[in-house]
Design a protein around this motif. Structure first.
Motif, short mmCIF file in Angstrom:
data_model
loop_
_atom_site.label_atom_id
_atom_site.label_comp_id
_atom_site.label_asym_id
_atom_site.label_seq_id
_atom_site.Cartn_x
_atom_site.Cartn_y
_atom_site.Cartn_z
N ILE A 165 12.55 -3.07 9.43
CA ILE A 165 12.61 -3.61 8.34
C ILE A 165 11.54 -4.71 8.64
CG2 ILE A 165 13.76 -4.84 6.28
CD1 ILE A 165 15.87 -2.90 6.91
N THR A 166 10.49 -4.96 7.67
CA THR A 166 9.74 -6.13 7.67
C THR A 166 9.78 -6.79 6.27
OG1 THR A 166 7.86 -4.76 7.22
CG2 THR A 166 8.55 -5.17 9.43
N ASP A 167 9.00 -7.90 6.17
CA ASP A 167 8.88 -8.53 4.94
C ASP A 167 8.10 -7.84 4.02
OD1 ASP A 167 10.78 -10.84 6.18
OD2 ASP A 167 8.92 -12.33 6.28
N ASN A 168 7.18 -7.29 4.63
CA ASN A 168 6.11 -6.54 3.73
C ASN A 168 6.99 -5.15 3.24
OD1 ASN A 168 4.12 -8.06 3.95
ND2 ASN A 168 3.09 -6.82 5.75
N GLY B 289 8.80 -4.38 -5.12
CA GLY B 289 7.48 -4.08 -6.03
C GLY B 289 7.72 -2.71 -6.75
N ASN B 290 8.23 -1.52 -5.79
CA ASN B 290 8.45 -0.29 -6.43
C ASN B 290 9.69 -0.23 -7.46
OD1 ASN B 290 6.19 0.79 -4.92
ND2 ASN B 290 7.69 1.37 -3.22
N THR B 291 10.76 -1.01 -6.98
CA THR B 291 11.55 -1.13 -7.94
C THR B 291 11.32 -2.05 -9.41
OG1 THR B 291 13.22 -1.49 -6.34
CG2 THR B 291 14.00 -1.72 -8.36
N ILE B 292 10.47 -2.82 -9.46
CA ILE B 292 9.90 -3.47 -10.54
C ILE B 292 9.03 -2.52 -11.22
CG2 ILE B 292 8.55 -5.40 -11.30
CD1 ILE B 292 9.65 -7.11 -8.91
N LYS B 293 8.34 -1.90 -10.69
CA LYS B 293 7.27 -0.99 -11.28
C LYS B 293 8.21 0.16 -11.78
CE LYS B 293 3.51 2.23 -10.45
NZ LYS B 293 2.42 2.67 -9.44
N SER B 294 8.87 0.77 -11.31
CA SER B 294 10.02 1.65 -11.79
C SER B 294 10.63 1.37 -13.01
CB SER B 294 10.70 2.29 -10.78
OG SER B 294 11.80 3.20 -11.31
N ASN B 295 11.14 0.15 -12.87
CA ASN B 295 11.81 -0.50 -14.06
C ASN B 295 11.05 -0.96 -15.32
OD1 ASN B 295 14.51 -0.17 -12.66
ND2 ASN B 295 14.42 -2.42 -12.09
#
Length: 112
Positions: free
Chosen positions: A2-5, A12-18
């Protein structure tokens, strides 16, 4: 690993999905409101058509009353009913609902 990226990418994917869900919900609401407006417009049109039909029937009834009265020699009732019919025809360009209400009251007075 797990990295910061990867965290930022998941976020970002969660925000896009929402945001896609919100956009879809907004479109659903807009479509529902548009459909409701169309139904209201159709209902208003149907009510106006019904009121106009009732007003036309009242004119026919008044002329019929005038003819019947004239046939039996009742000139006063014939004249009154003919005047009512003429008045109803003249009022046909005004609000059909108010004409219908006036017609109901006037027709009962002519019949007396």
């Amino acid at each position: 690993m797990i990295t910061d990226n990867s965290i930022l990418e998941d976020t970002g994917n969660t925000i896009k999905s929402n945001s896609n869900v919100l956009a879809s919900t907004e479109q659903t609401v807009v479509e529902a409101l548009s459909e409701a407006q169309a139904k209201i417009t159709a209902a208003n049109s149907a009510a106006a058509s019904q009121a106009e039909a009732q007003a036309s029937q009242a004119v026919v009834a008044a002329y019929s009353q005038a003819a019947s009265a004239a046939a039996v020699g009742d000139t006063a009732t014939a004249s009154s009913a003919a005047a009512l019919a003429s008045s109803l025809v003249a009022d046909s360009d005004s609000n059909a609902q108010s004409v219908t209400e006036t017609t109901s009251e006037s027709a009962s007075q002519v019949a007396e």
